[in-house]
Each structure stands twice: as structure tokens, then as C-alpha cells.
Design a protein around this motif. Sequence first.
Motif, PDB file in Angstrom:
ATOM      1  N   UNK A   1       2.568  -3.697   2.936  1.00  0.00           N
ATOM      2  CA  UNK A   1       1.341  -3.351   3.655  1.00  0.00           C
ATOM      3  C   UNK A   1       1.068  -1.852   3.554  1.00  0.00           C
TER       4      UNK A   1
ATOM      5  N   UNK B   1      -3.752  -6.615   3.917  1.00  0.00           N
ATOM      6  CA  UNK B   1      -3.360  -7.344   5.121  1.00  0.00           C
ATOM      7  C   UNK B   1      -3.420  -8.827   4.782  1.00  0.00           C
TER       8      UNK B   1
ATOM      9  N   UNK C   1      -7.040  -9.400   3.035  1.00  0.00           N
ATOM     10  CA  UNK C   1      -8.119  -8.417   3.119  1.00  0.00           C
ATOM     11  C   UNK C   1      -7.518  -7.010   2.986  1.00  0.00           C
ATOM     12  N   UNK C   2      -8.094  -6.193   2.119  1.00  0.00           N
ATOM     13  CA  UNK C   2      -7.596  -4.816   1.959  1.00  0.00           C
ATOM     14  C   UNK C   2      -7.801  -3.988   3.227  1.00  0.00           C
ATOM     15  N   UNK C   3      -6.920  -3.021   3.399  1.00  0.00           N
ATOM     16  CA  UNK C   3      -7.064  -2.051   4.489  1.00  0.00           C
ATOM     17  C   UNK C   3      -6.906  -0.639   3.921  1.00  0.00           C
ATOM     18  N   UNK C   4      -7.302   0.326   4.713  1.00  0.00           N
ATOM     19  CA  UNK C   4      -7.130   1.732   4.328  1.00  0.00           C
ATOM     20  C   UNK C   4      -5.676   1.978   3.922  1.00  0.00           C
TER      21      UNK C   4
ATOM     22  N   UNK D   1      -0.453   9.736  -0.272  1.00  0.00           N
ATOM     23  CA  UNK D   1       0.034  11.100  -0.512  1.00  0.00           C
ATOM     24  C   UNK D   1       1.262  11.418   0.335  1.00  0.00           C
TER      25      UNK D   1
ATOM     26  N   UNK E   1      -6.229  -1.500  -3.844  1.00  0.00           N
ATOM     27  CA  UNK E   1      -7.477  -2.216  -3.563  1.00  0.00           C
ATOM     28  C   UNK E   1      -8.377  -1.354  -2.686  1.00  0.00           C
TER      29      UNK E   1
ATOM     30  N   UNK F   1     -10.558   1.688  -3.206  1.00  0.00           N
ATOM     31  CA  UNK F   1     -11.057   2.579  -4.255  1.00  0.00           C
ATOM     32  C   UNK F   1     -11.315   3.988  -3.746  1.00  0.00           C
ATOM     33  N   UNK F   2     -11.349   4.144  -2.438  1.00  0.00           N
ATOM     34  CA  UNK F   2     -11.538   5.484  -1.883  1.00  0.00           C
ATOM     35  C   UNK F   2     -10.383   6.420  -2.239  1.00  0.00           C
ATOM     36  N   UNK F   3      -9.279   5.880  -2.690  1.00  0.00           N
ATOM     37  CA  UNK F   3      -8.136   6.720  -3.063  1.00  0.00           C
ATOM     38  C   UNK F   3      -8.139   7.112  -4.539  1.00  0.00           C
TER      39      UNK F   3
ATOM     40  N   UNK G   1      -9.245  10.893  -4.790  1.00  0.00           N
ATOM     41  CA  UNK G   1      -8.620  11.751  -3.776  1.00  0.00           C
ATOM     42  C   UNK G   1      -7.111  11.757  -3.877  1.00  0.00           C
ATOM     43  N   UNK G   2      -6.489  10.619  -4.124  1.00  0.00           N
ATOM     44  CA  UNK G   2      -5.034  10.559  -4.040  1.00  0.00           C
ATOM     45  C   UNK G   2      -4.373  10.125  -5.342  1.00  0.00           C
TER      46      UNK G   2
ATOM     47  N   UNK H   1       3.111  19.575  -2.713  1.00  0.00           N
ATOM     48  CA  UNK H   1       3.615  18.234  -2.391  1.00  0.00           C
ATOM     49  C   UNK H   1       5.101  18.104  -2.706  1.00  0.00           C
TER      50      UNK H   1
ATOM     51  N   UNK I   1      -2.293  18.200  -3.443  1.00  0.00           N
ATOM     52  CA  UNK I   1      -2.883  16.850  -3.490  1.00  0.00           C
ATOM     53  C   UNK I   1      -3.816  16.682  -2.295  1.00  0.00           C
ATOM     54  N   UNK I   2      -5.040  16.196  -2.545  1.00  0.00           N
ATOM     55  CA  UNK I   2      -5.975  15.975  -1.436  1.00  0.00           C
ATOM     56  C   UNK I   2      -5.504  14.871  -0.492  1.00  0.00           C
TER      57      UNK I   2
ATOM     58  N   UNK J   1     -12.542  17.826  -1.066  1.00  0.00           N
ATOM     59  CA  UNK J   1     -11.934  17.106  -2.188  1.00  0.00           C
ATOM     60  C   UNK J   1     -11.814  15.630  -1.846  1.00  0.00           C
TER      61      UNK J   1
ATOM     62  N   UNK K   1     -15.116  10.567  -0.234  1.00  0.00           N
ATOM     63  CA  UNK K   1     -15.513   9.527   0.711  1.00  0.00           C
ATOM     64  C   UNK K   1     -16.311  10.090   1.878  1.00  0.00           C
TER      65      UNK K   1
ATOM     66  N   UNK L   1     -11.357  -4.426   9.493  1.00  0.00           N
ATOM     67  CA  UNK L   1     -10.449  -5.543   9.194  1.00  0.00           C
ATOM     68  C   UNK L   1      -9.597  -5.926  10.403  1.00  0.00           C
ATOM     69  N   UNK L   2      -8.926  -4.935  10.967  1.00  0.00           N
ATOM     70  CA  UNK L   2      -8.110  -5.231  12.146  1.00  0.00           C
ATOM     71  C   UNK L   2      -9.008  -5.361  13.384  1.00  0.00           C
TER      72      UNK L   2
ATOM     73  N   UNK M   1     -13.780  -2.445   0.059  1.00  0.00           N
ATOM     74  CA  UNK M   1     -12.437  -2.613   0.630  1.00  0.00           C
ATOM     75  C   UNK M   1     -12.426  -3.608   1.787  1.00  0.00           C
ATOM     76  N   UNK M   2     -13.432  -3.586   2.644  1.00  0.00           N
ATOM     77  CA  UNK M   2     -13.363  -4.392   3.854  1.00  0.00           C
ATOM     78  C   UNK M   2     -14.504  -5.384   3.981  1.00  0.00           C
TER      79      UNK M   2
ATOM     80  N   UNK N   1     -14.779  -8.332   1.132  1.00  0.00           N
ATOM     81  CA  UNK N   1     -13.736  -9.354   1.300  1.00  0.00           C
ATOM     82  C   UNK N   1     -13.889 -10.185   2.582  1.00  0.00           C
TER      83      UNK N   1
END
Lengths: 477, 477, 477
Positions: free
Chosen positions: A256, A314, A333-336, A340, A363, A365-367, A370-371, B317, B333-334, B363, B366, C340-341, C370-371, C374
Motif C-alpha cells: 500500500x 487500496x 482503487x489508487x491512492x496518493x 521520496x 498508478x 501520475x502526479x508523481x 515530481x518524484x 536526498x 528531489x521535489x 517543482x 500538481x 478514496x478513503x 487516480x481516484x 477508478x
Amino acid sequence: MVSETGWTLHPDRALPSDPVVRPIAREILAATATLPIVSMHGHVEAEVLARDEPFADPASLLVTPDHYLVRMLVSQGVPHDALGVPRHDRPGVVAAPREVWRTFATHWPLFRGTPTRYWMEHVLVEVFGLDEKPSAQSADRLFDLLSERLDKPDFRPLALFDRFGIEVLATTDAATATLDDHADLAGRGWGSRIVPTFRPDAVLHVDRPGWRDDVALLAERSGIAIHGYRDLVHALEERRRTFVAAGARATDHGHLSADTTPLTDAEAERIVAAALRGDVTAAAAQAFSGHMLFEMARMSAQDGLVMQLHPGVLRDHDRAVAQLRGPDVGYDIPVVTEYVRALRPLLEAFGHHPNLRLVLFTVDEDTFSRELAPLAGVYPAVRLGAPWWFLDTPDGMRRFREAVTDTAGFANMTGFVDDTRAFCSIPARHDLARRVDAGFLARLVAEHRLDLDEAIETAQDLAYRIPKQAYAVPRSL
Amino acid sequence: MVSETGWTLHPDRALPSDPVVRPIAREILAATATLPIVSMHGHVEAEVLARDEPFADPASLLVTPDHYLVRMLVSQGVPHDALGVPRHDRPGVVAAPREVWRTFATHWPLFRGTPTRYWMEHVLVEVFGLDEKPSAQSADRLFDLLSERLDKPDFRPLALFDRFGIEVLATTDAATATLDDHADLAGRGWGSRIVPTFRPDAVLHVDRPGWRDDVALLAERSGIAIHGYRDLVHALEERRRTFVAAGARATDHGHLSADTTPLTDAEAERIVAAALRGDVTAAAAQAFSGHMLFEMARMSAQDGLVMQLHPGVLRDHDRAVAQLRGPDVGYDIPVVTEYVRALRPLLEAFGHHPNLRLVLFTVDEDTFSRELAPLAGVYPAVRLGAPWWFLDTPDGMRRFREAVTDTAGFANMTGFVDDTRAFCSIPARHDLARRVDAGFLARLVAEHRLDLDEAIETAQDLAYRIPKQAYAVPRSL
Amino acid sequence: MVSETGWTLHPDRALPSDPVVRPIAREILAATATLPIVSMHGHVEAEVLARDEPFADPASLLVTPDHYLVRMLVSQGVPHDALGVPRHDRPGVVAAPREVWRTFATHWPLFRGTPTRYWMEHVLVEVFGLDEKPSAQSADRLFDLLSERLDKPDFRPLALFDRFGIEVLATTDAATATLDDHADLAGRGWGSRIVPTFRPDAVLHVDRPGWRDDVALLAERSGIAIHGYRDLVHALEERRRTFVAAGARATDHGHLSADTTPLTDAEAERIVAAALRGDVTAAAAQAFSGHMLFEMARMSAQDGLVMQLHPGVLRDHDRAVAQLRGPDVGYDIPVVTEYVRALRPLLEAFGHHPNLRLVLFTVDEDTFSRELAPLAGVYPAVRLGAPWWFLDTPDGMRRFREAVTDTAGFANMTGFVDDTRAFCSIPARHDLARRVDAGFLARLVAEHRLDLDEAIETAQDLAYRIPKQAYAVPRSL
């Protein structure tokens, strides 16, 4: 897509429409057309390949096990029963295959604009040679045609495997798997083409209901009695050795969270002891699963298995459905997801280790920019897997390329992985990925950001050379 | 990009491929081609410009200090040593310039699809007139050619400054900087073209290892003994006066979080006292840094220095690498960044102040449409800086425009800032930004959402008028 | 957009520029051109329609109440006073309508690239037939022209309603509304075309300053004395019955969080008791608002009102402005929103209920793939509303389609809702949405991912059939 003479796939499908870009994309795509398929992450079962018996019927092959397809129909009010999804309370109550197929065919318009539609067209036209689209009218005829095909030797699993041009396929196997089917396949000369993947999730999440049973089985398989944390580690190491010997290239981890904070041995022992007694807390279990990702990286740095991490889903959002139907019926269902800080312990310890390769999937895509791209763009151990699951679509793959290439380049990728249990859709998925990459690269060429010869070489890298290389790190065994 | 007669840049590079949009984009771009460069946020050192000596060699100019470039090579297994990045333990061990250049040239294909490739092509072709791409074969010849160029007077820093068409360039300077180099430059008539920027990060993060030394230096420079919080504030105010007198237009703040919650004076005194004793907690230090952003806004509303905030980067990091090599070697790293609640205290207090301008960078893309555009689209004090760092790319800049223009319009921007320490890449970066803006505006024209004359005016605004105006707020001094 | 003979709108505006896609988009758009407008979520006041008097003047119709427009002007330093936005301290001090209009017209270039510009062009050209763009020069003449038009019978609210081709329009009404205006309209034959929407926010957020007054009014309207939680529930149920009888199709809920965790009745009673005493905590109030969303779903499953949820906006970011000017003057800013939660309790309880339809909106586009997709792509009760507020723009709507269609398909949408209080912009907004959808669908056709006849049918679904069906679930009354 229905020509006057039947149902065909357009040769330019999924290529950009821009009249400057398309001819370039076509040329790039052509350079990958004959490359074999390297499928290093999937969920086709070794047993199906080892048995090599005809598939039972169109519905149980193409409809019922496809959770993309099932969830769409459920979302529009079709009951799981009507799709043949088994239920624990009354196993016999679900619809018969022909009914299931008819329900699917009747609802064909629901899939407009979705990847299910795209893949299924490829399967029905290219793999099975159908000449008519699914509909209420065509359902029975198509069911009969498909059934007829499935009876033929050409449509047995290994015959299709060859016809699909699969060079190597990795299955996904529990840490407790016997690997008998792989041994069987190896005995018949398929050992280098069908390899197992070590997936120990069931024994790493110590608050799962069946955990103690799985640990008992792990002890049996490994020949190591498990009385505590150190035993568990030894049993896992033993099983990894067995997987390596059976040709495994990688491990796979569905957590998770991406947390990799290590515990002290004493803490780990305490948690396992509690779990063996059956009174572990959810918080302790979660801390332990993060610790074990750290441990898995340590082991990978020793045995060279590529470490794949799929966090951020999740599972079984509706617990009543899960209780009735089991997992994988559409309620994941994907979660945030945070990478990093979560990966920092692992990467500070092993991120420059010459024998570790950590493949990250998401899952969320916001990462992307950024990450994930910044992490893959500096740590030698990190590679980015293909956009996963809900993002494994024409537009999702395009957004992935646009967001990560800037910082991570192409070489820090693993290339496409199909991640599918839908065996017949494997060529469709790889074909689509090649088309999206061709389109992306063609745009770079058209914008004078890349030369055509570079674009062609990169397309071939992504389709073939990079996945082969990504899953074949040097081993220190 | 290699013509028969050598290596040239395509005039249409980075413009949209769409055959309807491209000619419009070309026309818009042409209208910005001769505008001078306004570079109000960068990291070129004043010392380099004041000394105005020839650059030492191609590697230490173009490779070693470029963390975009270094991180990509490191991610593919090239050691920092081979790139000339100094190490604290054995300073002499790193590779010589020619070796560093050879390593870079050999790995040229890694940069496909990245902005590093795009900028470097511009530098090598336009600034240095090279006629061959970097490769193992060409490496030595190119090194010699570059070295030869660098020896010529035309390639000294101030000669390039003129040739690049830079109207004004802002450096970044610690709160403890002497500003001697700026004084020197001003004495030679460069005062209005090279201005300092006040960056007090080192003294605002009270748990930094060297904090007490920096505070001692701040006391020395300001002439104000620092025994507690109020002294610290007075010393900072004094130094800001010195910066303003030296021509500074702005402050710059790199914080992990955008928090601006003010503390009471008593709380602030307590934290500074603890820090001066050397036993401040991380939590207290973080609270203090948020408080000091609030204080900086208060001071900006008084002295008119534009306040620039760059939050959301987790620095160093991998702490072992940082210990060995220092900062800025690729491991920043952001992370997820929150602006709405974090900036509320500052904006409720000063968001309508006629003398404050707060420029926000990110950076974390979102936040483009969710937080940044809505904040800039209502508070008179807020402007959006250019997409920063990992987002300073053709596709990143396009996504920024597409996501923020709807709500913030063009007038709530600062225009492009290059944010670079790679002096020779300044024209490349501004040129690229103008191309991306031309492409974005041309699409609006082609979709009949903007008239061509408006698009041309807007492109000129973004390239020249808006950055000049954004960094020249009225001062109440 | 200014032709030689005046100011006209280009027939291809907002269609993709790609010369392959545009003709397809044109054909798809043409198929929706004559469809009536179904406006199931908006903020036009029933009173305006019931009175059916001429609009007072151009500024109070087109400028002052439009918070998109006001916020942009404020962000560039125009005071609220100059825009006619009333203030509580000195009501008479704000500018007169002609001055307000002049200020707006003078700042017309600020709106370049924004949806306000796009909608306003449509309003001025199509609705009012203006032939000149707003500017300092044209301001007075346009004000006079508009004033003249507004005096004519053709420009009264109901005449415009007919001319706009609105088949049905839903207003937004407090739980305490008398619905007199709706009764009046129904008595004149408009009952099926203008329907109320039940919005109980004011009585569900128990720490609002005016909460006790609103509860007193709720008791009065419902005829149920409210001494505690159960009374509150009964009063709400009674009012829902009244709304249903008045033709309401839906409820609407604006909450900061999407939390739906139910409380026990005892907990709920305690919180309401505290609120009635006037000493409820913010945390208790927030828990109660989540509980009440769960309750609202329970009621919807009974009475069949479609449940609309708009979470994730921090209202009145600058509290001083809110105190002086009231809500809706531009200081509402989106924040990170978790679905989601937060929705799990509601969906586990009612997500498969045949009589519930839950429509989700967002201003956080990071949740699209993402949420939201789904969730909508599996739960039969869930539908996705149109991209909302800051995302209700050409590029925002395109990103929405690209991100959610893959997983949710078209059938899990509600189609476009205009969500506007700017009555005259309703046709502009629906027209724009149809154009964006035509462009999206045309690209799928051009990429051979959809047949043209399917695209045309889907465009008509999205514009007309889906919104009608989405807000007309079977009722169990």
C-alpha cells in the motif's frame, strides 16, 4: 474500423493524427514491427502454459478474468453473477459462458474510448480473425466462431506463445510456489522463455487473515522451520535461491505504501512473534512490511534479482464484495503515493549498489515529474517501469513519456511491461505501447528535438533492448 | 540536425509540428527575436563577471557544475569522480578536464529527449560554433576547439554578456555577502546591468550545521551584534538596506515548506536563544523558518524588494553523497508542496499590500491549476514565476501555460527566469522559453481564441515587458 | 475575431487546429448544434425567472456578480469598490454601473487566454449582437447599446430562456427556501422546465456563525421543532419531500472534505446539542458534516434525489475580505482533495444501491485518473460531473476527457453542467463544452480508436441524453 469486406484494424491506429508527425511515426513504428516480445512482468499462470490444453471457452478466456472489463460492466449495473465471476456463497449460481459472452457483446458500446476496446479489437481481429463486431445480434455467432477456433491446436497456449513472437515471458509466483510447472516447462526446453518471478507479498503482510497458513507453507517449501523473524528471513532467502535456480529474474512487491524504513532486529522479532500468536496490530504490520522492503533490497543486492515495487493501490475498496467474490474483481482503487521520503532509507543504503536494480511503478501520475523522474534520474539503482494499470492507455502512456523523459531520459526506463493475465492480449498491449512510443518520438523529430535515426534506435531500445537489459543485471552469485 | 555542411540548429526547433500552428508560431517568435534578455533570477556568480577572466576549460565550464547533466550520467553508473565533481576526502582524485569532457561526449546519446541536450546543442553550435556532435570520436577535437575559443577575448564573461544581449542579470547572494564584486562592477559602469539578490536561507534555517558561524558573519557584515531574535531581525533589515543600495530588486527563499505562520516575538526569541546555544529542535527550526517568511514579507512591504519563494525540494536526498561531495550534485528531489493553507497567514496580512510582490515557484506541477493559478488569480501581491527546475523543459513549460493561463491570465506571471548557473546556456534557455510561448500562443490563434496581434503583443510581454515590470515594483524607501 | 464588417465569432473556434482533426470535429459538432440545453446544475436564481423583469443594467448583469471576472481584475489591482461589489460597512460607496462597465472594458486585454474572455465574447456577440470589442474607447457606446437591448421584451429572462433553447434548468436552493418562485413558475406552466435543487449546506455545517438562525428557519419551514439531531434529520427529510414535490431532481453539497464517516446516533445527538448551545468545536462540526453526507446518501437511496458532491474548496481564503464583502468575491481556493478513503463508508453502504446516484465533482485535477475515474469505473452509483470551476475551460475539459475516459468510459459521466450564476453565459458554456467534446472525439476518430458514427452518437449522448438520464434516476416514492 469495419471495412466493406469485414472488420480490420487500421494500420495507423493510435498514431498521432498530425499530418507532419504521422508519416514519421509510421517509419519509426515499422522499425520495431518485427522485434520479438519481451514480457518481463505479467500474470499469465505457468500452469496454463505447462498444461497447454485448449482454453475452455470464450467467456472464461476473454471476459470473466479481465477486471478492466468486468469493472466497466459492473459500473453500469451489470451484476457480477452475469459475468461469471464466482461467488463464495453459491458457486453454481453464476451465468454460463454463452450468457456471459452475450452480456459482454451487448454492452460493447460501453467500451468506446477505453483501452479495453482497443485491446479487445486486436484480440478478436488479429488473434481470432473475427469479421464482425460484438453486439446482441452477433453474440452467438461470434461465440461459436471463437469456440471453434479454441478447439484447434493452433490456439493452444504454447502455439499462441510462438505465434505471438514472445521471446521470454515472466510469470508471477508466490514465495510458496512449488515451481513444478516451470520445472516441467524447462524439461521440455521452455526454461529460458518462461521464467518465474518471486512475489512474497502474502508472507510480508503479517496481518493478512491467512498469514499463518502461508508461513507454515513457506516453512514446508523452504525446509526451514519458522519460529521467528530470523527464520522467516532465512526461509525467504532459501526460496529466492530456488527461484534464481529456476531462472527467475526479478521479485515483485505490491504494498500500500512505498515505505522502506528498517526496524531493528529486535523490533522485527517482536512483530513476527506477535503475528505468530495472532495478535499483531495493523500499525506493526505496516511497519514490518516497510522493513521487509528494505530487507528485500538487501537480498537483491546479494542475489541480483531485480526488485519491482508497485505501491499505492487500496485493494478491495468494497469489503463486502471482496468477501463474497474475492480479490481482483474491480474494487482496487489508487491512492496518493509518496516515494521520496518513503524510499530514502532503501536508496541511501543500496541506491548506488552495483548489483541492485529497483523498478518503480505507479498508478499515481502526479508523481511522474515530481518524484519518479528525479529519483530515477540520479540513483543508479532506480529504473522506471511502464505506466501501470489505469495508466496503461494511449493517453496515459503519452503523458508518462512527456512527464518523465525530460529528467530521466530513456535509459532509466525498463521499457514496456504488459502486466496482464489476459494472455491473448499480450501482442495487442505491446503493439499499442510501440505505437505510442513511435508517436512520442515522431513528435520530437518533427519538433527538431531528435534526429530520425536516433528516434528509430530509441524505439527499438524501448521495445526490445532496454527490457532485456533491465531484467538482466549482473549477478554476484 | 546535422546538415551536410556541419551541425546547425533548425530554425523551427521546439515549435509545434502542426502545419496550421507552426507558421503562426514562427511569426510570433520572430516578433520576440531581437528583444534583449532580462534575467532576473539566476545563479551566475558576480565574481566571475567582475574578474572577467577567460573560463578555465570546457569541462569546468560546461560539465562539472551542471547538476542536470551530472545527475543523468550518475544515474547511468558514471561515478562523480569521473565528472570532476570534487570530494572532501581526497580533493585531487577526480578526473582531469579532458577526461571529464571525454566521458560526457561519450555518453551524449543519454541526453536524447532531455532539455540538457537541447540547451547544450544551442551552446555548442550558437555560442561556440562547433560543427560536430559530441561522441567518443569527436571528444578530443571538440575539447581542443572549445579550449581555443575560450582563450579568445570574445569569450570572456563580459564579452559574452554583451553578445548574449543581456540587458540586466540578477545574481544570487548570501545575506552575508560583501557585494564587493557588485561594487567593483558598478564602478566600471555595470551597476544597472548586474544586480544582486538577497538570499538569507543560511541564516533563516537555525538548525543548519554552520548556522552559528553564518550568524557571526552576519553580525560582522551588518555591524549589529546578534544576541537574540530582535538583533537578528535588525541585522537582516540592515543588510537588506545594503542590498537595495547595491541595486538589488529581489529576495530569494528556498524552504522545504511554504509555511508562513508567524510566531510571537517571545516564541521567536526562545528559538533563536536555543539555536545560539546549539540545542534547537528540528520542529522549532521549521516553525522559525515559516515565521521568518512572514517577516520577510513584512520587510518587503517596507523596502519593496520582490519576494521570491521556491519551496518543496528535499535537498541532499542521499546524505552520504552530500557529506562527501557537498550540495548541488544531483540529489535534490521535489516533494508534495502545499501553498493554500501555508501562505494564508502571509497573504491575509500582506496579500493586498501595494508594495509587496510575492513570486511563487514550484517543482510540483500538481499545484498549477489547483493552488497557484487561483492564488495568483486573485491576490494583487502574487505573481507566478516560470516553471522551475525539473519543469523548465519544452513540455513542462507547455503544461504550465495550459494549466495556469485559464485562471491567472498572462499578466499574473513574471515571464521566464532562467535560474541557471550555466552562464553560456542563458541565451539557449530564453530562446527555448520564447519558442514554447510562441507555440502556445499560436495554438490559441489557430483555435480562434486569440487574435494574432494580441498573441504577438503577449509574446513580447512575456519575453521582455512583464519580467522588467515584475521586478520593478514601486519602492516606499 | 474582428472581421471587416464587425465582430463575429469564428465557426471553428475552440476546435483543434490539426487539419486532419478539425473537419471531423466540425462534423461531430454539427450533430449536436440543434440539441436543446439541459442545465441540471446552476446558480441562476428562481426569483429572477419568476419576476421576469428586465435586467437592471449591463454591469450588475455581466460584471459584478461574475467572480471569475472580478477576481482577475482584483488580482491586477482593481479594487472591489470599482467593480460594484457591495461592502457591509459603507453600502453606497461602490461605483455606479457605467463606471463598473468602463473599468471592465478598459481591462479587456487582461482576459486573453481565459475562459472569461471566451464566454464574454459569445455573450456580447451572440446574445447582444455587439459589433465592437470592449475597450476604454468603446465602453460608453457598448454600455448604451447593452442598456437599450436590456430594455426590450426580447431580453427579459424568460424570453432569453426560450431563445437559449434551454429544455430544463435546475436552480440551487437552500434547505430553508420557500420555493414560492418555483410554485409561481409552475403555476404559469414552467414547472417541468425550471426545477429546484436541495442544498442543505447551511444547516449541515454546525459551526457556521448563522447556523442557529438557519436551523430555526428550517424548523419553521418544515413544521418540525428541532431540539436535537433526530429532529434535524426529520426536518431535512420533510423538506426533501417538499423539494421532490416541487420537481427537484437532485441535492447539492459543498464540503471542504469528502469525508462520509458515519457517527453513532448518540455522537450525532451530542454534537447537535453542543451546536444548539453554541459551543461546538471545529473538529466536531467537521465530523458531523461527514456524517451528514452519509445520511444524505441514505435519504437519496430512499427518495431518489441525485446526490451531488463538490468538495475541496477552501472558502474565503482572506477572512478580512469575506467579512467586508461576503462570500463569492474571488477568494475561494482549491485544496488537495481525497476521495478514496473519504467515500469508502458511503460507497460500502450505498454504492450498489439501485436508487442512489452520486455525482462527484472536483477542482483537484490530480484526482482525475487516480481516484475519480477508478471509483466511477466500478461503483454503479457513482457518476463523474463535468470538470468544475477552475477546470471548466477548453484545456481543463480536454484534460478531463483524456484522463478519465480510459477508465470510466463515457457512460459514467453526467455530461456538461454549467454551474453558473451568469445567466447570459449559459449558451456560451454549453457551446464550448460541445466543441471540446467534438475535438476530443474527433481525435479518437483520426487515431482510428473510434468510428465516426460512434463519435457522433457519443457527442449527442454527452450533450443531451446522458445529462437527462443522469438526473432522472428511478424513484421509489
